[in-house]
Scaffold this motif. Structure first.
Motif, PDB file in Angstrom:
ATOM      1  N   UNK A  61      45.924  38.369  41.160  1.00 20.17           N
ATOM      2  CA  UNK A  61      45.501  39.764  41.055  1.00 20.17           C
ATOM      3  C   UNK A  61      44.490  40.059  42.155  1.00 20.17           C
ATOM      4  N   UNK A  62      44.711  41.139  42.876  1.00 18.00           N
ATOM      5  CA  UNK A  62      43.766  41.609  43.891  1.00 18.00           C
ATOM      6  C   UNK A  62      43.386  43.041  43.566  1.00 18.00           C
ATOM      7  N   UNK A  63      42.085  43.294  43.486  1.00 17.49           N
ATOM      8  CA  UNK A  63      41.574  44.626  43.170  1.00 17.49           C
ATOM      9  C   UNK A  63      40.748  45.128  44.347  1.00 17.49           C
ATOM     10  N   UNK A  64      41.031  46.327  44.789  1.00 18.97           N
ATOM     11  CA  UNK A  64      40.270  46.939  45.877  1.00 18.97           C
ATOM     12  C   UNK A  64      39.004  47.578  45.322  1.00 18.97           C
ATOM     13  N   UNK A  65      37.875  47.280  45.950  1.00 19.10           N
ATOM     14  CA  UNK A  65      36.583  47.825  45.538  1.00 19.10           C
ATOM     15  C   UNK A  65      36.146  48.906  46.523  1.00 19.10           C
ATOM     16  N   UNK A  66      35.389  49.890  46.048  1.00 19.38           N
ATOM     17  CA  UNK A  66      34.984  51.001  46.934  1.00 19.38           C
ATOM     18  C   UNK A  66      33.745  50.702  47.774  1.00 19.38           C
ATOM     19  N   UNK A  67      33.657  49.495  48.329  1.00 20.13           N
ATOM     20  CA  UNK A  67      32.504  49.147  49.152  1.00 20.13           C
ATOM     21  C   UNK A  67      31.236  49.038  48.332  1.00 20.13           C
ATOM     22  N   UNK A  68      31.097  47.953  47.589  1.00 22.23           N
ATOM     23  CA  UNK A  68      29.966  47.772  46.681  1.00 22.23           C
ATOM     24  C   UNK A  68      28.991  46.740  47.221  1.00 22.23           C
ATOM     25  N   UNK A  69      27.734  46.951  46.942  1.00 23.18           N
ATOM     26  CA  UNK A  69      26.689  46.053  47.435  1.00 23.18           C
ATOM     27  C   UNK A  69      26.768  44.683  46.773  1.00 23.18           C
ATOM     28  N   UNK A  70      27.177  44.669  45.503  1.00 25.46           N
ATOM     29  CA  UNK A  70      27.220  43.412  44.760  1.00 25.46           C
ATOM     30  C   UNK A  70      28.524  43.318  43.987  1.00 25.46           C
TER      31      UNK A  70
END
Length: 222
Positions: A61-70
């Protein structure tokens, strides 16, 4: 009366079965949940991944994150996780879970993948496109947006509704320490000198009271 009761029971059972079937179909998507998630907050995101194939299991599973610091993943037996970061901004852009050989989320099962991440965007909704990989090599991309009329696509992207950040939540990370530092800075040298003077005066008065008490004891004995 008995015939009517039996018919009512059968009808209720059929309605219940249809409701369960409908909920099963609605739940047969990759979804994300984080109760009480707020804009700009740090939350534990739970991605629920059902295996829709009847012959293969989920192995990635690969989930795209909206550019998160942590972004920190929860350990899962038999699975490895990796967080990808942008080389320039160092923000987390995706997280990938990969199963060890022989490990999978089998047909008719679902798995939950958790990541502690933030701060979340200052928007009403945040979308996490996902890619599900099966043991037979097939791939399903969960990245479709809901239509303007509200119609749900075949492979909708997991989305999360965020509550507006309140004043309390905005100060939840470091707010108390900042207040304490401000109060410490407000206490100037004059206040410190007065406090020391009062403390010294208290010690002197205490010593005098002790001396008077001892003098009274000596006089009584004499």
């Amino acid at each position: 009366m008995k015939v009517f009761s039996r018919r009512a029971l059968c009808a209720g059972s059929m309605i219940g079965a249809l409701a369960l079937a409908g909920s099963g179909l609605a739940a047969a998507h990759v979804t994300v949940s984080a109760p009480g998630a707020t804009q700009g907050g740090y939350e534990v995101l739970t991605f629920r991944v059902p295996t829709e194939s009847d012959t293969a299991g989920t192995t990635g599973l690969t989930v795209t994150l909206p550019g998160l610091r942590s972004a920190r993943t929860e350990p899962m037996p038999g699975w490895h996780s990796a967080v990808t970061k942008d080389p320039e901004s160092a923000l987390a852009t995706s997280v990938t879970w990969t199963a060890d050989p022989g490990v999978e989320v089998g047909p008719g099962q679902f798995g939950e993948f958790r990541v502690s991440a933030g701060p979340l965007p200052d928007s009403a909704t945040v979308v996490f496109p996902a890619v599900q990989t099966y043991s037979d090599g097939s791939v399903v991309e969960w990245d479709q947006q809901r239509a303007a009329d509200g119609t749900e696509p075949e492979h909708p992207a997991p989305s999360l509704t965020l509550e507006p950040a309140s004043a309390e939540s905005s100060h939840a990370h470091g707010g108390q320490s900042a207040t304490a530092d401000t109060e410490a800075d407000d206490a100037g040298p004059g206040d410190d000198s007065v406090a020391r003077w009062l403390g010294g005066a208290g010690l002197v008065l205490g010593a005098l009271a002790l001396a008077l008490a001892l003098g009274n004891i000596v006089r009584r004995r004499s």
